[in-house]
Structures are given as structure tokens and as C-alpha cells.
Design an enzyme around this catalytic site. Structure first.
Site, PDB file in Angstrom:
ATOM      1  N   HIS A 132       0.843  -1.201   0.000  1.00  0.00           N
ATOM      2  CA  HIS A 132       0.000   0.000   0.000  1.00  0.00           C
ATOM      3  C   HIS A 132       0.879   1.251   0.000  1.00  0.00           C
ATOM      4  O   HIS A 132       0.377   2.369   0.088  1.00  0.00           O
ATOM      5  CB  HIS A 132      -0.888   0.037   1.246  1.00  0.00           C
ATOM      6  CG  HIS A 132      -1.978  -0.996   1.267  1.00  0.00           C
ATOM      7  ND1 HIS A 132      -2.775  -1.266   0.175  1.00  0.00           N
ATOM      8  CD2 HIS A 132      -2.410  -1.835   2.258  1.00  0.00           C
ATOM      9  CE1 HIS A 132      -3.643  -2.219   0.489  1.00  0.00           C
ATOM     10  NE2 HIS A 132      -3.440  -2.578   1.738  1.00  0.00           N
ATOM     11  N   SER A 162     -15.925   1.291   2.093  1.00  0.00           N
ATOM     12  CA  SER A 162     -15.251   0.030   2.371  1.00  0.00           C
ATOM     13  C   SER A 162     -14.187   0.211   3.456  1.00  0.00           C
ATOM     14  O   SER A 162     -14.041  -0.631   4.356  1.00  0.00           O
ATOM     15  CB  SER A 162     -14.618  -0.500   1.082  1.00  0.00           C
ATOM     16  OG  SER A 162     -14.137  -1.796   1.269  1.00  0.00           O
TER      17      SER A 162
END
Length: 327
Positions: A132, A162
């Protein structure tokens, strides 16, 4: 975490405590390091990694902002890279292992650095990692060797919903649960683990425009629309294209089916298994929520829609990157 010398550890602590600090979504605090927000443990690991990690030319990186389709892309990439090795999907590793186990996070230094480096160097090639981390903070050797990077992003509206659902489930126990309004305010200010989300997307987007042979930029919504097309696109990008015979035999379709949300969610490993990540053990089922496009309409007020739309327009203006509004 890799152990450092006492003095070096103190210097590291001092450096981290000098950085701008905010409450995180799943960590008590995140620090603004190299223009993105991250927990202190990750800053330490990243600094060690820069010194000790040596990429290989064949390495593949699956990169994403959290909650953008990471688990799905990891599964697809693993299946594509290994499609000759596991030609039948009957005994495929994805049937008994979570995608995050097969495509481990890039920054995983804990314990003895040398053991870890040895472990990484012994991984079967091509090594496939997930991250990430924003593009500018990737290990230098990854950039210098032009390692292939596949990046996936998602409409910021769905990403927010989300992320809010996920981070509240995995947060450190001492942290209060973020209300939707609190989380939305932070999201709009870019304060979220690995944020700001716009600079994260733009970093990889600009690289994909400048170096299309090195960085492949995908959108979650496009992938949902035509999985088979993108399976072939990823294979071509990674230099492991399917033969005419494989395509005729339905290999592309079988990979798409194997990695489908419904298929993976129903596997025993993803219903009851766990995986060890940075802050604690996660239940595998947490990685499979809805996988829907446009679910944000059930969560956004008109004023939230207006505010986030303006931020997207302002931040992405002139970049060529845009999102379709699915509702």
C-alpha cells in the site's frame, strides 16, 4: 520489528516524534512521513527496507490504496503468473490459502533482518509482493530495476465506505470507533493510513503514463466490467501471455472464476482462517465484504456527495484520471 542498535533506535524515535501526528483509522496515531500518513512501525520498517532490500528484475508488485480491490488483484496476479505451474485449478494454492498469504506484503521485517532477507531471496521467482506504499516511497531498487508494478484504484466514494467498515473492525482495541461523519471528515482531509488517497492514486497514475511498460494502472470498476479482458492484459504486461491453445481451453475464464469474489468468499480458508498482519491476526473473512460498485449511495448524504465530488474534481484536475459515477 527488526532490532536496531540502541542509539539508532533512539534517533528513529526522536525523528518520528518530530513528525506531524493525527489520530489514525486503525492505529492510535499516524505520522506524516514523505507526504503520506502512516503508523510509526511502518516508518521504521520502510527505513530498514530501503537499506537492506534488494529487488530482482523479475519481481512483481501489486500496489493499491487500501480497500480498492487488493485481495482480488493479488489472487488474479498470483494465478496469472503461475498459470503454467498450476495449469489445473483443482489443486490450486488459492483453494487452500488466502491471497495475502500467497502474495505477502512487501514490508515484513520482524526479528532478525538477515533471516528475513534470506527468506525473501529464497522465494520462488517471479516473487510477487503486495504493497500500500505510495510510489515515491517504494524501495529504490524496485524503481531502478523497473520491476513490474500493477496498481488498482477504486472510485473514492466506494473506497471510503469500504475503508470505514474495514478499519473499524481491525482498529487497536483502545481506539474509539469512528463515526461515519468523523471518518468522512478525515478522508476529505486525506488523513487515513497511506493517505492522502488522491496523491497515492496520482503517484502511480503519473508513472503509468510516463512508463506504461513498467506500471499498469487498473480501475476496479473496469475489472468488474470485463474480467477476462483484464486477465489477458495483465498476462501480456507481465510477459506471460496465454497461448492460443490456452485461450481455447478456457484457461482465462477458469482463472477469472477461481479468483471471483463469490468463489473465494465461499472457500473454507477464507471463512474460518486467519492471517498475521502488522497489528494483529485478522480473520480472512474480513477481506470479503460486498465487492459491489455503487454501494456508497446507501451511505452518502447529498452534502457528502457534493463535498467529495468537489475534492475529486479539484485534486485530479488536469491529470487525465477520472471516475465514472455508478449509482
Amino acid at each position: 520489528m527488526a532490532s536496531l542498535g540502541g542509539q539508532q533506535e533512539n534517533e528513529e524515535d526522536e525523528f518520528i516524534s518530530s513528525l506531524p501526528k493525527e489520530r489514525g483509522w486503525s492505529f492510535s496515531h499516524v505520522y506524516l512521513f514523505e507526504q503520506f500518513w502512516c503508523p510509526s512501525s511502518l516508518i521504521r520498517e520502510r527505513n530498514i527496507f530501503q537499506k537492506h532490500f534488494h529487488a530482482k528484475q523479475s519481481d512483481v508488485l501489486v500496489a493499491s490504496f487500501p480497500k480498492s480491490g487488493t485481495t482480488w488483484l493479488k489472487a488474479l496476479t498470483f494465478a496469472i503468473v503461475n498459470h503454467k505451474k498450476f495449469s489445473s485449478t483443482e489443486n490450486h494454492p488459492l483453494l487452500t490459502s488466502n491471497p495475502h498469504q500467497l502474495v505477502p506484503p512487501l514490508y515484513t521485517f520482524r526479528g532478525n533482518i538477515h533471516d528475513q532477507i534470506l527468506q525473501l531471496s529464497n522465494m520462488a521467482e517471479p516473487r510477487v509482493f503486495g504493497t500500500h506504499i505510495p510510489f515515491p516511497s517504494l524501495p529504490k531498487s524496485v524503481i531502478e530495476l523497473n520491476c513490474r508494478i500493477i496498481y488498482i484504484c477504486r472510485n473514492p466514494f466506494d473506497t471510503f465506505v469500504s475503508a470505514w467498515a474495514f478499519f473499524n473492525k481491525i482498529k487497536v482495541e483502545s481506539l474509539s470507533t469512528l463515526t461515519k461523519e468523523e471518518a468522512f471528515e478525515m478522508f476529505c482531509n486525506g488523513v487515513i493510513e497511506f493517505g492522502p488517497w488522491w496523491s497515492h492514486m496520482l503517484g502511480y497514475w503519473k508513472e503509468s503514463v510516463a512508463r506504461p511498460n513498467t506500471v499498469l494502472f487498473l480501475k476496479y470498476e473496469d475489472l468488474k466490467e470485463d474480467v477476462d479482458f483484464h486477465v489477458k492484459k495483465v498476462a501480456d504486461f507481465l510477459g506471460c501471455s496465454f497461448t492460443q491453445e490456452e485461450e481455447s481451453d478456457g484457461v482465462v475464464e477458469s482463472i477469472a472464476k477461481l479468483c471471483s469474489f463469490e468463489g473465494m468468499k465461499d472457500l473454507e480458508v477464507n471463512k474460518s482462517g486467519t492471517i498475521n498482519f502488522e497489528i494483529k491476526r485478522f480473520e480472512n473473512k474480513l477481506f470479503f465484504r460486498k465487492a459491489e460498485i455503487g454501494d456508497w449511495v446507501n451511505h452518502f448524504s447529498p452534502s457528502m456527495v457534493e463535498k467529495l465530488s468537489k475534492i475529486i474534481e479539484e485534486k485530479l484536475s488536469g491529470s487525465g484520471l477520472s471516475f465514472k459515477m455508478h449509482s
